[in-house]
Design a protein around this motif. Structure first.
Motif, PDB file in Angstrom:
ATOM      1  N   GLN A  12       1.368   5.555  -2.836  1.00 55.84           N
ATOM      2  CA  GLN A  12       2.451   4.591  -2.977  1.00 55.84           C
ATOM      3  C   GLN A  12       2.901   4.149  -1.578  1.00 55.84           C
ATOM      4  OE1 GLN A  12       4.451   2.268  -5.410  1.00 55.84           O
ATOM      5  NE2 GLN A  12       3.284   3.929  -6.294  1.00 55.84           N
ATOM      6  N   LEU A  13       2.751   2.872  -1.266  1.00 55.71           N
ATOM      7  CA  LEU A  13       3.168   2.309   0.012  1.00 55.71           C
ATOM      8  C   LEU A  13       4.556   1.728  -0.137  1.00 55.71           C
ATOM      9  CD1 LEU A  13       2.702   1.170   2.929  1.00 55.71           C
ATOM     10  CD2 LEU A  13       1.723  -0.847   1.807  1.00 55.71           C
ATOM     11  N   VAL A  23      -1.594   1.545  -3.343  1.00 55.92           N
ATOM     12  CA  VAL A  23      -2.735   1.185  -2.491  1.00 55.92           C
ATOM     13  C   VAL A  23      -3.733   2.341  -2.521  1.00 55.92           C
ATOM     14  CG1 VAL A  23      -1.357  -0.308  -0.983  1.00 55.92           C
ATOM     15  CG2 VAL A  23      -1.719   2.069  -0.352  1.00 55.92           C
ATOM     16  N   LEU A  24      -4.943   2.063  -2.094  1.00 52.65           N
ATOM     17  CA  LEU A  24      -5.948   3.108  -1.974  1.00 52.65           C
ATOM     18  C   LEU A  24      -5.907   3.699  -0.575  1.00 52.65           C
ATOM     19  CD1 LEU A  24      -9.038   1.509  -3.755  1.00 52.65           C
ATOM     20  CD2 LEU A  24      -7.443   3.209  -4.658  1.00 52.65           C
ATOM     21  N   PHE A  41      -6.157   2.607   4.644  1.00 55.21           N
ATOM     22  CA  PHE A  41      -5.336   2.147   3.531  1.00 55.21           C
ATOM     23  C   PHE A  41      -5.763   0.731   3.150  1.00 55.21           C
ATOM     24  CE2 PHE A  41      -2.892   5.266   5.898  1.00 55.21           C
ATOM     25  CZ  PHE A  41      -2.536   6.158   4.894  1.00 55.21           C
ATOM     26  N   CYS A  42      -6.079   0.534   1.851  1.00 52.72           N
ATOM     27  CA  CYS A  42      -6.602  -0.747   1.378  1.00 52.72           C
ATOM     28  C   CYS A  42      -5.845  -1.219   0.144  1.00 52.72           C
ATOM     29  CB  CYS A  42      -8.079  -0.603   0.998  1.00 52.72           C
ATOM     30  SG  CYS A  42      -9.125  -0.032   2.336  1.00 52.72           S
ATOM     31  N   HIS A  43      -5.805  -2.543  -0.004  1.00 52.93           N
ATOM     32  CA  HIS A  43      -5.211  -3.152  -1.202  1.00 52.93           C
ATOM     33  C   HIS A  43      -5.943  -4.458  -1.478  1.00 52.93           C
ATOM     34  CE1 HIS A  43      -2.252  -4.020  -4.237  1.00 52.93           C
ATOM     35  NE2 HIS A  43      -2.010  -5.196  -3.686  1.00 52.93           N
ATOM     36  N   ASP A  44      -6.361  -4.649  -2.721  1.00 53.61           N
ATOM     37  CA  ASP A  44      -7.082  -5.866  -3.123  1.00 53.61           C
ATOM     38  C   ASP A  44      -8.277  -6.156  -2.217  1.00 53.61           C
ATOM     39  OD1 ASP A  44      -5.523  -6.367  -5.333  1.00 53.61           O
ATOM     40  OD2 ASP A  44      -4.175  -7.759  -4.290  1.00 53.61           O
ATOM     41  N   LEU A  48      -5.486  -2.575   5.098  1.00 53.36           N
ATOM     42  CA  LEU A  48      -4.122  -2.786   5.587  1.00 53.36           C
ATOM     43  C   LEU A  48      -3.893  -2.070   6.911  1.00 53.36           C
ATOM     44  CD1 LEU A  48      -2.207  -2.217   2.238  1.00 53.36           C
ATOM     45  CD2 LEU A  48      -2.907  -4.393   3.260  1.00 53.36           C
ATOM     46  N   ALA A  49      -4.443  -0.869   7.028  1.00 52.98           N
ATOM     47  CA  ALA A  49      -4.256  -0.077   8.253  1.00 52.98           C
ATOM     48  C   ALA A  49      -5.286   1.037   8.279  1.00 52.98           C
ATOM     49  CB  ALA A  49      -2.848   0.517   8.295  1.00 52.98           C
ATOM     50  N   CYS A  50      -5.584   1.476   9.476  1.00 55.09           N
ATOM     51  CA  CYS A  50      -6.477   2.607   9.682  1.00 55.09           C
ATOM     52  C   CYS A  50      -5.825   3.527  10.717  1.00 55.09           C
ATOM     53  CB  CYS A  50      -7.834   2.118  10.184  1.00 55.09           C
ATOM     54  SG  CYS A  50      -9.018   3.455  10.449  1.00 55.09           S
ATOM     55  N   TRP A  51      -5.681   4.784  10.364  1.00 54.27           N
ATOM     56  CA  TRP A  51      -5.055   5.757  11.256  1.00 54.27           C
ATOM     57  C   TRP A  51      -5.965   6.970  11.413  1.00 54.27           C
ATOM     58  CZ3 TRP A  51      -0.331   5.479  13.773  1.00 54.27           C
ATOM     59  CH2 TRP A  51       0.444   4.366  13.461  1.00 54.27           C
ATOM     60  N   ARG A  52      -6.029   7.503  12.608  1.00 56.32           N
ATOM     61  CA  ARG A  52      -6.709   8.777  12.853  1.00 56.32           C
ATOM     62  C   ARG A  52      -5.614   9.828  12.988  1.00 56.32           C
ATOM     63  NH1 ARG A  52     -11.608   9.530  14.499  1.00 56.32           N
ATOM     64  NH2 ARG A  52     -11.073  10.760  16.319  1.00 56.32           N
TER      65      ARG A  52
END
Length: 141
Positions: A12-13, A23-24, A41-44, A48-52
């Protein structure tokens, strides 16, 4: 050949000015980079963002608040429901503020993912091939 662990979760974002949005979250771990977990983090179909994330910090965040910088984690319990609250501070906005998002993930699913990574590389057994890395850098220069 290196081994990988991957898990996809629905999280949940919550962002400024919005309610919750599912979101996934694609969590991945590569034994060649034993200290890090990558969260995409992806949606549709859009990233949306990528974090390490630090694997040890992610594990600790399941039990207590951790983090003072751009990533802050803490457990949230509502009755029998346990979540991991992940707060991310991003780049500066034109108005001088920072992008900010909070993601809630089902804590048992995150814990199961981490157990898989710990089977691959147990905590405290992480190794970085520094000699090979230096040889590669020196040979390229």
């Amino acid at each position: 050949m290196t081994a990988f662990v991957h898990k996809t979760l629905v999280v949940q974002l919550r962002s400024e000015g919005t309610g919750g949005c599912p979101v996934l979250a694609h969590l991945s771990y590569d034994e060649a980079d034993p200290f890090a977990v990558t969260a995409v983090f992806c949606h549709d179909g859009r990233v949306l963002a990528c974090w390490r994330l630090d694997r040890e910090m992610l594990s600790a965040g399941l039990g207590r608040p951790v983090g003072v910088g751009d990533v802050r984690l803490r457990p949230i319990a509502t009755g029998a429901w346990h979540e991991l609250r992940m707060e991310f501070l991003g780049d500066l906005r034109p108005d001088g503020g920072r992008h900010h998002a909070v993601v809630f993930a089902w804590a048992p699913a995150v814990a199961a993912f981490l157990r898989e990574t710990h089977r691959l590389v147990p905590p405290g057994q992480e190794r970085v091939p520094v000699d090979a890395l230096l040889a590669e850098i020196l040979s390229a220069g």
